[in-house]
Enzyme design. Structure first.
Site, PDB file in Angstrom:
ATOM      1  N   GLU A  99       8.618  -2.540   1.219  1.00 18.45           N
ATOM      2  CA  GLU A  99       7.656  -3.527   0.745  1.00 18.45           C
ATOM      3  C   GLU A  99       8.382  -4.817   0.383  1.00 18.45           C
ATOM      4  OE1 GLU A  99       5.702  -2.242  -2.811  1.00 18.45           O
ATOM      5  OE2 GLU A  99       4.791  -4.192  -3.200  1.00 18.45           O
ATOM      6  N   ASP A 148       7.143  -0.340  -4.281  1.00 21.16           N
ATOM      7  CA  ASP A 148       7.308  -0.399  -5.734  1.00 21.16           C
ATOM      8  C   ASP A 148       6.423   0.639  -6.417  1.00 21.16           C
ATOM      9  OD1 ASP A 148       9.070  -2.454  -5.532  1.00 21.16           O
ATOM     10  OD2 ASP A 148       7.596  -4.045  -5.903  1.00 21.16           O
ATOM     11  N   ASP A 153       4.208   0.423  -8.552  1.00 21.47           N
ATOM     12  CA  ASP A 153       3.094  -0.208  -9.262  1.00 21.47           C
ATOM     13  C   ASP A 153       1.836  -0.129  -8.398  1.00 21.47           C
ATOM     14  OD1 ASP A 153       3.544  -1.995  -7.263  1.00 21.47           O
ATOM     15  OD2 ASP A 153       4.262  -3.610  -8.548  1.00 21.47           O
ATOM     16  N   ASP A 187       0.199  -2.382  -6.658  1.00 24.00           N
ATOM     17  CA  ASP A 187       0.333  -2.992  -5.335  1.00 24.00           C
ATOM     18  C   ASP A 187       1.108  -2.077  -4.400  1.00 24.00           C
ATOM     19  OD1 ASP A 187      -1.117  -5.218  -5.667  1.00 24.00           O
ATOM     20  OD2 ASP A 187       0.588  -6.590  -5.961  1.00 24.00           O
TER      21      ASP A 187
END
Ligand code: 0RA
Length: 837
Positions: A447, A526, A528, A530
């Site tokens: 990412e 990540d 998180d 997103d």
């Protein structure tokens, strides 16, 4: 034997001793065979087989429902890793079987191929591998307990690794009937894991509730601190199932089409009964989801019911469009693929004698079913079309659109393939590796450009390739293939993988797993929201267009660490909460001395470590009893001072706002308590019954008692005095902490559990714990060491155990409804349901 006393029962067992002995021998051999070759009986020893055991027991309860005797099933995963299944069916027979001299329940649970009276249970439709299921589970269980409520009595029996350890006995009176099975899978058999996965079980229970309308199923996972029972009960059964499949999508028509038919026929002079139920509803997506069941068993590979349904659907839609002149001359032909676009359907048949391709029942073979389901579907649909012509027109339009798009997609795929072949081939963003044999190579999909840059610098370029993906991917759930393929990131991904995509011939760009350029495709995002969104988008695409990669086990998810901890100058990455806890205990016990005040004995470092480890485990397991209003130290104080055995049951007595507890050592103490209280023996935590206007008594089984007693024995063996867990007036231990420069911190402690608490507190001193957010926070070296180094990294393998589950999940995550998606992502930051470790 309803009014037979225990002694009479024993006498009878005694009388049949010869038969018992002979039978016992063959039965032991039988169950030993299951333990020797678990693959043959329960399909392996992995996580799937572990859960299969639950299904086997469950299927018996469902059969009771199908036979009209059971309305409610309760399933609970207990804190000690055991699981119970309770039903309110007739109860397994407990009377003595003449041939063997054994009680029915023992026969049912120990004798392989026990045909005759208990073999089939007289069921018309049966899901279970009857006469095999429950006894195999018994054979592969560390222990297996059964309580049968029947003839006004509760009967109890216990096994270990398939062998009787407590003979059938009456432990109380019963007002109801039913069977209550609890078992703990044997770690000697299930070497990979014995941990039940909640999502997997709840999924199956929901499915069963959908397929058996009116059957109430309650599921509780008791392992979390605040267990929440879930109830599944669907009045409209399969129709609600289909609506559920379409959840998050926009349906093309408000009510699912439901077709049912009962068929009786003769096959080789044998009467056969088939009940067909077909429910379908179109949605506005471009994918199809058709689930097939035979006697509530899922047939993932379909079979004759599926093929009958498919050809009838195509025939009916074409027939309607022809009869109403809905096709223009230039229109392409509507094919089977076309009428399945956006289709959600469930085919559930009940068959009195179904034939499957294999023991695992993944595919239905019974040839007569094809025309039975086919004609039911065709006639049902034609009738529906006649009364709902405007909806029928929508079906035709949908199919026609699909036919046109199919042409466009074919052209688009061809362009992508040509693009991949010409122009130097590989995309510029891909940092490829030098190794050419895909068996040894890995592709990291990363990412963002910045983490991609770090990964490129940190990688082992011999076998690790890096493909950074920028920004958001296109949502492939909501776009048609031609549109998806115009997306730059997707095209790059396809070219890098080398496999082509989708159905159809390789020559037109179709998928071919043999062409994969890497046998590990690792998604690194990540930790998180997103990150999980991007991961899910990628998985959606791989699932829809390159399913073979997932099926072959080529797709993985990287696991970056969860915490960064710092102490003085030292930094360390930590994978998960468990590891963090371990580290705190390790750090906290580095420079401490534990003294037993009774005689001044000082424990050596390794002894302290063992004590702390066992106490921490005890603390973790002990969370369970606090739910019943008992403090852990109070419960632990009930241990037998020599054997360390802990009470198996807690009776919780509430009067007004006063609460007290009675600890009951075993089922005999429980039986005595029940008799003394004048209660029903089938009273349980889930069915509290008032015994007076204000006095309420509930009984709770402490499944983890044995595990906890083991820990106590281990601690006592090391030499820690553990007579009392509640605080004593006088201190019994001292923890001396060396804090450098010859200074010390001395703490007097009055309870064994305080030792862990104190040490954990020490561990936190001078430590900064930072929850780790993005990949970008690590430099290339750190990224490699924590997340990419094959020696140190942990990878999650993506495994589609259940296409429906994965698809439903993708829809939930990708569909139009935002709130469920947000909720889901928040609940499962890294722990995507369909992933297996
Ligand atoms: C054999 C015969 C009968 C019922 C059962 C087994 C039975 C097994 C299980 C396992 C879990 N729940 C169960 N419930 C019933 C028939 C009983 C009769 O004829 O009364």
């Amino acid at each position: 034997m309803s009014d037979q006393s225990d002694s009479e029962n024993n006498a009878k067992n005694q009388a049949g001793a010869d038969a018992y002995g002979a039978d016992k021998l063959s039965q032991l051999k039988g169950l030993e065979a299951v333990r020797k070759k678990p693959g043959m009986y329960i399909g392996g020893t992995d996580e799937r087989a572990l859960h299969h055991c639950v299904s086997e027991v469950l299927d018996n309860s469902v059969d009771e429902h199908l036979a009209g005797f059971c309305t409610r099933i309760e399933v609970a995963i207990h804190v000690d890793g055991s699981i119970s299944i309770r039903d309110n069916g007739r109860g397994i027979p407990v009377d003595i079987n003449k041939d063997s001299g054994l009680p029915g329940v023992e026969l049912v649970l120990t004798t392989l191929h026990s045909g005759g009276k208990y073999g089939q249970g007289g069921y018309k439709f049966s899901g279970g591998t009857h006469g095999v299921g429950a006894k195999c589970v018994n054979a592969v269980s560390e222990w297996f307990e059964v309580e049968v409520s029947r003839d006004g009595l509760v009967h109890h029996m216990k096994f270990e690794r398939g062998q009787v350890v407590k003979k059938l006995s009456v432990i109380g009176k019963a007002r109801h009937t039913g069977t209550y099975v609890t078992f703990k899978p044997d770690a000697e058999i299930f070497k990979e894991t014995t941990v039940f996965v909640s999502a997997r079980i709840s999924q199956r229970l929901r499915e069963l509730a959908f397929l058996n309308s009116g059957l109430e199923i309650v599921f509780t996972d008791e392992r979390p601190a605040d267990p929440k029972p879930e109830t599944y009960l669907y009045k409209d059964g399969v129709s609600e199932f289909v609506k559920q499949l379409n959840q998050g999508k926009t349906p093309l028509h408000p009510t699912p089409v439901r077709i049912t038919k009962e068929t009786h026929l003769q096959l080789d002079d044998k009467p056969i009964e088939i009940h067909s139920e077909v429910v379908l509803q179109y949605n506005d997506t471009y994918n199809d989801q058709v689930l097939c069941y035979t006697n509530t068993i899922h047939n993932p590979d379909g079979g004759t019911h599926l093929s009958g349904f498919r050809s009838a659907l195509t025939r009916a839609i074409n027939q309607f469009s022809k009869a109403n002149n809905l096709l223009k001359d230039k229109d392409p032909q509507i094919t089977g693929d076309d009428v399945r676009e956006g289709l959600a359907a469930v085919i559930s048949i009940k068959h009195s004698d179904p034939k499957f391709e294999s023991q695992t029942k993944v595919k239905l073979l019974s040839p007569e079913v094809e025309s039975v389901v086919g004609s039911a579907t065709y006639e049902g649909l034609m009738m529906y079309f006649e009364t709902n012509p405007s909806i029928a027109k929508r079906f035709v339009d949908k199919g026609l659109n699909a036919a046109r798009a199919r042409e466009a997609a074919r052209k688009a795929r061809e362009t992508v393939r040509k693009g991949a072949l010409s122009g130097g081939g590989l995309p510029g963003k891909l940092a490829d590796c030098s190794e050419r044999d895909p068996a040894f190579t890995e592709l990291y999909i990363v990412e963002g450009d910045s983490a991609g840059g770090s990964a490129k610098q940190g990688r082992d370029r011999r076998f690790q390739a890096i493909l950074p993906l920028r920004g958001k991917l296109i949502n492939t759930e909501k776009a048609r293939l031609d549109k998806v393929l115009s997306n730059e990131e997707i095209r790059t991904l396809i070219t890098a993988c080398g496999t082509g995509i989708g159905e159809g011939d390789e020559a037109v760009g179709g998928f071919n797993a043999d062409k994969a350029r890497y046998h590990k495709i690792i998604i690194m995002t990540d930790a998180d929201v997103d990150g999980s969104h991007i991961r899910t988008l990628l998985l959606t695409f791989l699932y829809r267009q390159m399913k073979g990669l997932i099926e072959r086990g080529y797709v993985y998810i990287a696991q970056p660490p969860l915490y960064k901890i710092k102490r003085k100058k030292r930094e360390q990455y930590v994978d998960n909460d468990e590891q963090l806890n371990r580290i705190l205990l390790e750090l906290g016990s580095e420079d401490v001395v534990l003294t037993r005040l009774q005689d001044g004995h000082e424990f050596a470092k390794d002894k302290v470590d063992q004590i702390v480890e066992n106490l921490a485990a005890l603390e973790k397991l002990g969370g369970g009893v606090t739910r019943y209003g008992v403090e852990l130290p109070v419960y632990l104080d009930q241990h037998d001072k020599t054997t360390q055995v802990l009470p198996r049951y807690i009776a919780r007595i509430r009067e007004g706002n006063k609460e007290s507890h009675v600890f009951l050592a075993d089922e005999n103490a429980r039986a005595a308590f029940i008799t003394g209280e004048g209660l029903d023996a089938d009273l349980s935590a889930d069915a509290p019954r008032p015994t007076g206007p204000i006095r309420r008594v509930t009984l709770h089984e402490i499944f983890e008692s044995n595990e906890m007693a083991k820990l106590l024995r281990a601690i006592a063996a090391i030499g820690l005095e553990i007579n009392q867990f509640t605080a004593t007036a006088e201190p019994r231990y001292t923890l001396t902490e060396n804090i450098g420069q010859k200074s010390e911190n001395k703490t007097n402690l009055t309870s064994p559990l305080d030792i862990v608490a104190q040490i954990r507190g020490n561990g936190r001193k001078g430590l900064s714990i930072q929850r780790y957010k993005g990949l970008g926070e690590m430099n290339p070296k750190q990224l490699f060491e924590t997340t990419m180094d094959p020696e140190k990294r942990r990878l999650l393998k993506v495994d589609i155990t259940d296409a429906a589950k994965a698809d439903a999940l993708f829809t939930l995550l990708m569909g139009d409804e935002v709130p469920p998606r947000r909720q889901f992502i928040e609940d499962n930051a890294l722990n995507v349901q369909f992933l297996d470790v």
